[in-house]
Design an enzyme around this catalytic site. Structure first.
Site, PDB file in Angstrom:
ATOM      1  N   SER A 136       0.854  -1.191   0.000  1.00 47.62           N
ATOM      2  CA  SER A 136       0.000   0.000   0.000  1.00 47.62           C
ATOM      3  C   SER A 136       0.883   1.231   0.000  1.00 47.62           C
ATOM      4  O   SER A 136       2.041   1.183   0.420  1.00 47.62           O
ATOM      5  CB  SER A 136      -0.895   0.005   1.246  1.00 47.62           C
ATOM      6  OG  SER A 136      -1.540   1.257   1.413  1.00 47.62           O
ATOM      7  N   TYR A 195      -2.345   0.136  10.236  1.00 45.00           N
ATOM      8  CA  TYR A 195      -2.333  -0.398   8.871  1.00 45.00           C
ATOM      9  C   TYR A 195      -1.005  -0.079   8.196  1.00 45.00           C
ATOM     10  O   TYR A 195      -0.401  -0.933   7.540  1.00 45.00           O
ATOM     11  CB  TYR A 195      -3.484   0.213   8.083  1.00 45.00           C
ATOM     12  CG  TYR A 195      -3.540  -0.198   6.631  1.00 45.00           C
ATOM     13  CD1 TYR A 195      -3.764  -1.522   6.270  1.00 45.00           C
ATOM     14  CD2 TYR A 195      -3.380   0.749   5.622  1.00 45.00           C
ATOM     15  CE1 TYR A 195      -3.824  -1.897   4.938  1.00 45.00           C
ATOM     16  CE2 TYR A 195      -3.448   0.379   4.289  1.00 45.00           C
ATOM     17  CZ  TYR A 195      -3.663  -0.950   3.943  1.00 45.00           C
ATOM     18  OH  TYR A 195      -3.718  -1.305   2.625  1.00 45.00           O
TER      19      TYR A 195
END
Length: 288
Positions: A134, A147
């Site tokens: 990501s 995250y």
């Protein structure tokens, strides 16, 4: 020439499903895995596609899925570790159990599948493993600190394994997508936004709102919509062409990566802060 085989985790929707369809279209055998294969109808209708159960948090499930794929197609040439989930909230709002659950899927689950496939690739001294990371794994993401930490772990692991397994001709790569309209984001658990004291809750909601506004502006400035097919296309490119270890996908990801490369650390932190941190005395932590 023998058809090559790819195993993809998290194929029930989003990047995983698009990737399975793309590789099938290009003549590959596809092992499309997901936690609830009984719900899948589209992929099961395709020839040379094995839809099977795989829960990355369950070692027995991982082993069974890999064995089923090898039994049907004879081996695995490419692994795409796509299964994962996102989450937002100020760090103090995250419960210990939620943090452990995120790492169990995004990091340890990825490790389980990789460990299961590596002996197959070592035996023939060839293979490619692509880990979906990501933008939050390249640049620390305020409002998504946990995250971000899980995806930084994926980036670091991939880089180390790329060096470690080079003598076996096994290539490791990451793809860091920016913001895309997939179930990863639409199904994000926002329940923790209500955790913590009033100051923390207010700060979180304002930061999330400003972050979403910034992402939308970046996409609009690129004069094109955010199409998840771009990620599937990048996965195919990484599986079939020479590409670097670290790759990105999306206008916002490319823009942020360029900023990281061109700015000093102090400049980068200030720029990100200006983009996503709300400028309000009501939400900022009190000065001592």
């Amino acid at each position: 020439m023998n058809k090559k085989t790819i195993l993809i985790t998290g194929c029930s929707s989003g990047f995983g499903k698009l990737t399975a369809k793309l590789f099938h279209k290009n003549g590959w055998n596809v092992i499309a895995t997901m936690r609830s294969p009984e719900k899948e109808t589209e992929l099961t209708a395709l020839s040379d596609v094995l839809v099977t159960k795989l829960d990355v948090t369950d070692q027995i499930s991982v082993s069974k899925a890999v064995d089923a794929g090898v039994d049907k197609f004879g081996g695995i040439d490419v692994l795409v570790n796509n299964a994962g989930f996102s989450g937002a909230g100020i760090f103090e709002q995250w419960k210990d159990g939620d943090i452990k659950a995120m790492f169990e899927t995004n990091v340890f689950g990825l490790m389980r599948v990789t460990k299961e496939v590596l002996p197959l690739m070592r035996s023939k001294e060839e293979g490619i493993i692509i880990n979906i990371s990501s933008l939050a794994g390249l640049i620390g993401s305020p409002s998504s600190s946990v995250y971000s930490a899980s995806k930084f772990a994926v980036e670091g692991l991939t880089e180390a394994l790329a060096i470690e397994y080079a003598p076996f001709n096994i290539k490791f790569k990451t793809i860091a997508p920016g913001a895309y309209e997939t179930n990863l984001y639409s199904s994000m658990d926002n329940s923790r936004f209500s955790n913590g004291d009033e100051q923390l809750r207010d700060y979180c909601l304002k930061m999330i709102a400003k972050m979403n506004e910034t992402v939308e502006q970046m996409i609009e400035q690129g004069n094109q919509t955010s199409d998840p097919q771009e990620v599937a296309d990048k996965i195919y490119k990484c599986a079939t062409e020479k590409t670097p270890i670290h790759n990105v996908s999306g206008i916002d990801a490319e823009s942020m990566l360029q900023m990281k490369k061109s700015m000093s650390e102090e400049e980068l932190v200030k720029t990100i802060s200006d983009m996503v941190v709300p400028n309000t005395s009501n939400s900022n932590p009190k000065k001592k």
